[in-house]
Design a protein around this motif. Structure first.
Motif, PDB file in Angstrom:
ATOM      1  N   UNK A 117       0.817  -1.210   0.000  1.00  0.00           N
ATOM      2  CA  UNK A 117       0.000   0.000   0.000  1.00  0.00           C
ATOM      3  C   UNK A 117       0.852   1.263   0.000  1.00  0.00           C
ATOM      4  N   UNK A 118       2.108   1.158   0.415  1.00  0.00           N
ATOM      5  CA  UNK A 118       2.959   2.356   0.391  1.00  0.00           C
ATOM      6  C   UNK A 118       3.489   2.622  -1.013  1.00  0.00           C
ATOM      7  N   UNK A 119       3.148   1.703  -1.919  1.00  0.00           N
ATOM      8  CA  UNK A 119       3.546   1.831  -3.314  1.00  0.00           C
ATOM      9  C   UNK A 119       5.057   2.014  -3.447  1.00  0.00           C
ATOM     10  N   UNK A 120       5.789   1.217  -2.730  1.00  0.00           N
ATOM     11  CA  UNK A 120       7.252   1.260  -2.846  1.00  0.00           C
ATOM     12  C   UNK A 120       7.646   0.612  -4.155  1.00  0.00           C
ATOM     13  N   UNK A 121       8.633   1.228  -4.793  1.00  0.00           N
ATOM     14  CA  UNK A 121       9.123   0.629  -6.013  1.00  0.00           C
ATOM     15  C   UNK A 121       9.911  -0.620  -5.635  1.00  0.00           C
ATOM     16  N   UNK A 122       9.665  -1.713  -6.347  1.00  0.00           N
ATOM     17  CA  UNK A 122      10.350  -2.954  -6.000  1.00  0.00           C
ATOM     18  C   UNK A 122      10.999  -3.542  -7.242  1.00  0.00           C
ATOM     19  N   UNK A 123      11.709  -4.585  -7.021  1.00  0.00           N
ATOM     20  CA  UNK A 123      12.386  -5.245  -8.133  1.00  0.00           C
ATOM     21  C   UNK A 123      11.364  -5.799  -9.118  1.00  0.00           C
ATOM     22  N   UNK A 124      11.645  -5.641 -10.416  1.00  0.00           N
ATOM     23  CA  UNK A 124      10.685  -6.075 -11.423  1.00  0.00           C
ATOM     24  C   UNK A 124      10.541  -7.596 -11.389  1.00  0.00           C
ATOM     25  N   UNK A 125       9.313  -8.100 -11.281  1.00  0.00           N
ATOM     26  CA  UNK A 125       9.149  -9.556 -11.229  1.00  0.00           C
ATOM     27  C   UNK A 125       9.494 -10.188 -12.589  1.00  0.00           C
ATOM     28  N   UNK A 126      10.574 -10.953 -12.615  1.00  0.00           N
ATOM     29  CA  UNK A 126      11.092 -11.452 -13.891  1.00  0.00           C
ATOM     30  C   UNK A 126      10.102 -12.370 -14.596  1.00  0.00           C
ATOM     31  N   UNK A 127       9.248 -13.035 -13.825  1.00  0.00           N
ATOM     32  CA  UNK A 127       8.288 -13.942 -14.448  1.00  0.00           C
ATOM     33  C   UNK A 127       7.296 -13.203 -15.342  1.00  0.00           C
ATOM     34  N   UNK A 128       7.146 -11.907 -15.128  1.00  0.00           N
ATOM     35  CA  UNK A 128       6.158 -11.152 -15.907  1.00  0.00           C
ATOM     36  C   UNK A 128       6.783 -10.384 -17.070  1.00  0.00           C
ATOM     37  N   UNK A 129       8.108 -10.546 -17.218  1.00  0.00           N
ATOM     38  CA  UNK A 129       8.838  -9.712 -18.173  1.00  0.00           C
ATOM     39  C   UNK A 129       8.299  -9.828 -19.606  1.00  0.00           C
ATOM     40  N   UNK A 130       8.166 -11.055 -20.109  1.00  0.00           N
ATOM     41  CA  UNK A 130       7.813 -11.185 -21.526  1.00  0.00           C
ATOM     42  C   UNK A 130       6.374 -10.723 -21.772  1.00  0.00           C
ATOM     43  N   UNK A 131       5.512 -11.014 -20.813  1.00  0.00           N
ATOM     44  CA  UNK A 131       4.132 -10.553 -20.934  1.00  0.00           C
ATOM     45  C   UNK A 131       4.069  -9.024 -20.933  1.00  0.00           C
TER      46      UNK A 131
END
Ligand SMILES: Nc1nc2c(ncn2[C@@H]2O[C@H](COP(=O)(O)OP(=O)(O)OP(=O)(O)O)[C@@H](O)[C@H]2O)c(=O)[nH]1
Ligand SMILES: [Mg+2]
Length: 687
Positions: free
Chosen positions: A186-200
């Motif tokens: 909920x604090x909308x912190x930027x986090x590491x990009x989830x690699x599993x979603x990269x191609x999508x």
């Protein structure tokens, strides 16, 4: 609150079917923008928007609410609206004063009828919009399925700009396809990009880039030549596409968990048009034609009143939106609609029920003022030197009516004033008196709206009422000519009573009303008694002999009689006139008449068969049908008695996709088997 230029104001209306989460989402946005300190909940009746006791009790929004907040230097005036279709008047008013819309869709239930309805309102108003797929945390939430539904209903211009990370209990956050950043919690912190979603994410991003490039020749050239669009180019291309309605970006999140609103507030500022960008239609008295003016600070005042409410503390509260110029506390303005001076007291910035006093409201902004005397919803507040009139808001016509009965004598005394204020608050409510049935009729869009109105009368104005299905104003007439004689004669002690009248009754065509004629010759009834006979006849017309309904469509002619030089009097001839009419009516083979309405039902094509089938069960005669644009307009004549609750029937047949209008056409004979029932009921009632 800091002063804003027009280009830094966003007026944004939240729209959807009931329960998609508009109120919860607006609460999350206010909290994210730090306009409120505590995140309220609809379930607990603690949201900023749904503060009205009727809203808290029912757990739905009933009124539009203004919910301003500051975000990245812009002032966003969120307008939360009710999703329940009875309160469409509030939705129409809110759409009118917004430059952009957010359409909320529930990730579990998907596109519903109400979603389509609000979408079509936005189309009519040519309102740029964003879609927010809410409730990603819920059981059965499915982002991709919902996107599919949205695209199949509203076209491929609806494109995801975000993808969810996880779903249902596992919903964690969102990926922003523009920046390829991801935000969780909920604090909308930027986090590491989830690699599993990269191609999508890449493939959705590609579609977005293409759509953004398409609106600009330079960008499309660059894109086709295989060049990378810069972040800025992508953003500005997308903005143009949204403002022109070529793209409707899809966002997602969860209002309940307060996930997704930081990037969404950014999107409102970045993609939706500012208050400067939408022209307003004005109508001028002299030119008699509509023209457009641009919102501007440097022009005389023009502000549109879009809502009036009865506030428990300050009394009548008037909501307005400024288009040009500015309005100041403790000043005078000219109401250009009603052509009169209006004194302005303290101006308020509203946030739900909070009223913050402010000295001035400038172009593009909205607020409220208390205790205006002249002004009503739809009026323009302006200047007398340059009196422009903003095109008023078009509200739907009422289609559902109930009779209002005060509970006590005290309630009766206060009823009129309360009803006037009710109609003032809600432009989709009308009040009228039905003379024939002696009932006060309250009309609106639907049953729930009128029930809320009754609650409001009790709570706000202290008037207790019962709502009932209105009575049908039946009438009676005769079908054959008849003659009748009545002699009123009494010999009691000294002075007697004597009046003797012969009447001829003849039926007249439908719609003629009733008439009285005098054909007495040779002074058999002296001239001075004829008015008394007429009075008696007219009084007897008020109640027929079948079921006590008023008598119509006949002529009563007095053609003979006799008198007594001492015992006759006005009253005796009145009694004789009335008595003769009653006897004559019974002789004239009386029938019951009922009002027949012309009805026009507008429905999507698919429902035509069901509608006609239903109308046939309602004794309707279908007269014709207009087709076009996937919508059919069915015209029919139908007895009023059969359509007293038609708004409800139509809603259930079409799941809320239809609407209708009915107006009185003429009276017709009630079929005998139905007449028998009505007569029996009426006699039981009278007994
Ligand atoms: N699980 C879940 N529930 C939600 C979410 N947002 C809203 N709700 C719930 O859904 C219900 C309806 O939410 P509201 O915010 O009142 O919906 P609305 O669109 O304002 O409804 P109307 O005012 O009737 O048009 C409430 O019980 C909310 O708690 C969400 O993101 N997730
Ligand atoms: Mg709500």
């Amino acid at each position: 609150m800091q002063k804003q230029g027009l280009e830094n104001i966003r007026n944004v209306v939240l729209l959807s079917h009931s329960g998609a989460g508009k109120t919860s989402a607006s609460e999350a946005m206010l909290f994210t923008a730090e306009a409120i300190k505590r995140l309220g909940k609809v379930e607990e009746g603690t949201t900023t928007s749904d503060y009205d006791p009727d809203e808290i009790k029912r757990r739905i929004s009933i009124n539009l609410s203004l919910l301003p907040c500051q975000w990245k230097g812009a002032k966003i005036n969120l307008i939360d609206t009710p999703g329940y279709s009875d309160f469409v008047g509030e939705v129409k008013a809110a759409i009118r004063v917004a430059e952009g819309a957010v359409i909320m869709v529930c990730a579990a239930s998907g596109v519903e009828v109400g979603t389509e309805q609000t979408w079509s309102y936005c189309d009519q108003a040519e309102l740029p919009r964003l879609i927010f797929i809410n409730k990603m945390d819920r059981e059965n939430a499915d982002f991709y399925k919902t996107v599919g539904q949205i695209q199949s209903k509203f076209g491929s211009r609806c494109l995801p700009v975000q993808l969810p990370i996880g779903a249902q209990a596992g919903f964690q956050g969102v990926i922003d396809l523009l920046t390829m950043k991801s935000y969780t919690s909920s604090e909308a912190k930027e986090t590491e990009f989830p690699s599993s979603l990269k191609s999508q994410a890449d493939s959705y991003r590609e579609k977005l880039i293409e759509a953004a490039a398409e609106v600009d020749d330079k960008l499309i050239e660059k894109y086709l030549e295989g060049g990378e669009l810069s972040q800025e180019e992508l953003g500005s291309g997308l903005r143009q596409a949204v403002v022109s309605g070529k793209v409707v970006p899809i966002f997602t999140g969860s209002a309940l968990k307060n996930i997704g609103f930081k990037p969404f507030l950014d999107a409102i500022c970045d993609f939706l048009p500012s208050a400067k960008e939408r022209k307003v239609i004005i109508v001028s008295d002299s030119a008699k034609k509509a023209e457009l003016i641009e919102p501007s600070q440097d022009a005389p005042l023009a502000a549109l009143v879009f809502k009036t409410s009865a506030d428990p503390y300050v009394g009548k509260l008037t909501y307005f939106r400024v288009y040009t110029g500015a309005i100041s506390s403790n000043s005078q303005v000219w109401n250009t609609t009603r052509k009169g001076v209006e004194r302005i007291g303290q101006l308020f910035m509203l946030r739900g029920k909070t009223q913050e006093p402010i000295p001035q409201l400038g172009a593009g902004d909205m607020g409220a003022v208390a205790k205006l005397t002249l002004t009503g919803t739809g009026d323009t507040l302006g200047s007398q030197d340059k009196p422009v009139k903003i095109a008023p808001i078009e509200f739907p016509e009422p289609a559902f009516s109930l009779a209002v009965h005060p509970k006590t004598k005290t309630d009766l005394d206060k009823l009129g004033a309360a009803l006037t204020r009710l109609a003032e608050e809600d432009p989709t409510i009308r009040v009228r008196r039905e003379v024939d049935t002696n009932e006060t009729i309250l009309s609106g869009i639907g049953e729930s709206q009128l029930e809320v109105a009754a609650d409001k009368m009790q709570r706000k104005f202290g008037v207790g009422v019962k709502l009932e299905t209105p009575k049908v104003p039946y009438k009676e007439t005769i079908t054959v000519s008849a003659k009748a004689e009545y002699k009123h004669k009494k010999q009691t002690g000294g002075h007697g009573q004597y009046g003797h009248v012969l009447l001829a009754l003849e039926p007249l065509p439908r719609g003629s009303g009733h008439e009285f004629a005098d054909k007495v010759v040779g002074g058999r009834i002296p001239k001075n008694y004829i008015p008394a006979v007429e009075k008696g006849v007219n009084e007897a017309f008020k109640e027929g002999v079948l079921a006590h309904y008023p008598v119509t469509d006949l002529r009563a002619t007095v053609y003979d009689g006799s008198f007594h030089p001492v015992d006759s009097s006005d009253i005796c001839f009145k009694i004789a006139g009335a008595g003769a009419l009653k006897k004559g009516l019974a002789e004239g083979q009386p029938i019951l008449l009922e009002p027949i309405m012309n009805i026009k039902v507008t429905v999507p094509e698919d429902f035509t068969g069901d509608i006609i089938g239903d109308l046939n069960t309602k004794r309707a005669r279908v007269q014709g049908m207009d087709t076009g644009g996937g919508v059919n307009v069915i015209e029919a004549q139908v007895p009023l008695a059969e359509i007293l609750r038609y708004a409800i029937d139509l809603k259930s047949i079409t799941q809320g996709r239809g609407n209708y209008r009915a107006e009185f056409s003429h009276y017709e004979e009630v079929p005998a088997h139905i007449a028998q029932k009505i007569i029996a009921e009426r006699q039981a009632e009278k007994a």
